[in-house]
Write a protein that holds these residues in place. Structure first.
Motif: not given
Ligand SMILES: Cc1cc2nc3c(=O)[nH]c(=O)nc-3n(C[C@H](O)[C@H](O)[C@H](O)COP(=O)(O)O)c2cc1C
Length: 392
Positions: A39-40, A58, A76, A80, A82, A114, A121, A173-174, A254, A320, A335, A338, A368, A384
């Motif tokens: 995406y993008r 991680w 982690l 939005p 990242n 977001e 989260c 979780r990714h 991203l 979420l 995935h 939004n 969401l 991160r």
């Protein structure tokens, strides 16, 4: 067979941009049923997914004791683009969560919904990690009021460590932007991902049946097109893409490595010249149509009747993250998608709102959207900043 369409010298030909090359490759792989392009995608050469200090958080989150370890788990969490819009203050018996107002996606998130979901989260990971460490948490959202400095206070007292598969899933979780298997996912399976403890009117609505699923897929494609056609939103989106050098320096944003490529596609993308923002937008749009919506087994939509309420947004983020961790622990990929709500915030009442509302219970507003399914391949970790880097 995959390489049959590819001229080995193609990357050196003038006019063969990374996008065109990967697109040709993607077309081949789609035929083989495993195509995935993210995406993008923009002109980033960020391929060192999983290597270097930007990915150390991680590897070391479990071994760090006490409240610093809980913050190491919190960083982690999903956020939005990242952006990691958080700061943490550690006291003897509490962690305070603050927003970092410099971490902004502009017109993509004009009301900071977001951003607050991302903070929610992180709070969820923090809570799970406190419990796992025998620090029983008591969460107060917005303890200083809606415009106060603290987003949350997580006070702790000693107790027995609590085992939880969601805690164990934090490091796995990714966000998975690759293709999902052509395999149905039942309503029982997806509803089993949801633990609504303490979530008030924040609900998860599942869109599983073919007709509404196709309708939502069409909306997602239209919203992606609208976002790409909106120059300011496209630019604000692009600002969070990181190339190779930037990943280790910024440790956020991203990357190409997080876009769900197969190894061959990733290698192709690495050697080719960068494509432009507008080419990347077009590419994202193509993938939204041919991979993301085409392989979505079901969609989840988190809804509320109070979408502007900050506590609601934080609670939605906790829910979420909880859904994503449970899905991870059960081998189900998730995935986030939004673009519809991002366009709703941008366009106001005349935009996508009525079309989305027609797919949801009366009176509920979508906050969401995400797709779920069984993954063709594992998703890669994203960079991160460490716990130490986000202490106030
Ligand atoms: C509120 C929110 C909105 C998001 N929106 C999107 C989205 O529209 N498309 C997408 O691919 N990822 C989206 N994401 C996923 C983030 O980009 C992702 O969490 C971040 O890059 C970190 O990667 P990770 O989830 O793999 O750790 C969103 C995440 C959050 C929390």
């Amino acid at each position: 067979m995959r390489t049959a369409l590819i001229d080995p010298a193609a990357d050196r030909k003038p006019g063969w941009s990374r996008r065109r090359f990967v697109k040709a490759l993607g077309a081949t792989v789609v035929v083989a049923g495993t195509g995935a392009l993210g995406y993008r995608i923009h002109d980033t050469a960020a391929l060192s997914s999983g290597h270097g200090e930007a990915y150390d958080p991680w590897r070391h989150w479990r071994e760090t004791p006490g409240l610093l370890g809980a913050v190491a788990a919190a960083v982690l969490a999903a956020s939005p683009h990242n952006t990691q819009p958080w700061l943490f203050g550690i006291r003897a018996d509490a962690v305070d969560v603050y927003v970092d107002p410099t971490r902004d996606t502009g017109t993509v998130d004009p009301f900071h919904r977001e951003r607050h979901v991302g903070l929610g989260c992180a709070i969820e990971n923090l809570v799970l990690a406190c419990r796992a460490r025998g620090l029983l948490p008591d969460v107060t959202l917005l303890p200083d009021g809606p415009s106060g400095a603290r987003i949350a206070e997580v006070a702790v007292h000693d107790g027995p460590p609590v085992a939880d598969p969601r805690y164990d899933a934090i490091g796995d979780r990714h966000t998975n932007r690759g293709p999902f298997e052509d395999r149905l996912i039942g309503l029982d399976t997806v509803t089993g991902l949801v633990d609504r403890t303490g979530t008030g009117d924040v609900e998860v609505r599942w869109i599983v049946d073919p007709e509404p699923r196709a309708a939502l897929g069409g909306l997602l494609v239209d919203a992606a097109a609208a976002l790409c056609a909106d120059e300011q939103q496209s630019r604000d989106n692009f600002a969070w893409f990181r190339n190779d050098d930037e990943i280790q320096r910024h440790r956020d944003g991203l990357t190409l490595g997080g876009q769900g490529f197969g190894p061959l596609e990733l290698a192709a993308a690495k050697v080719l010249p960068a494509s432009s923002r507008t080419e990347g937008d077009q590419f994202w749009l193509d993938r939204t149509r041919t991979v993301h919506t085409a392989t979505a087994a079901a969609y989840g939509v988190i809804t509320t009747r109070t979408p502007d309420d900050r506590a609601t947004q934080l609670t939605a983020g906790r829910l979420l993250e909880r859904v994503h961790l449970t899905a991870t622990s059960r081998g189900i990929a998730l995935h986030h998608m939004n673009q519809i709500t991002e366009r709703m915030d941008r366009e106001g009442a005349t935009g996508f709102g009525p079309r989305f509302a027609a797919l949801l219970p009366v009176g509920e507003t979508p906050l969401l959207t995400f797709r779920v399914g069984y993954p063709v391949r594992e998703a890669a970790p994203s960079p991160r900043r460490s716990a130490a880097q986000v202490l106030r």
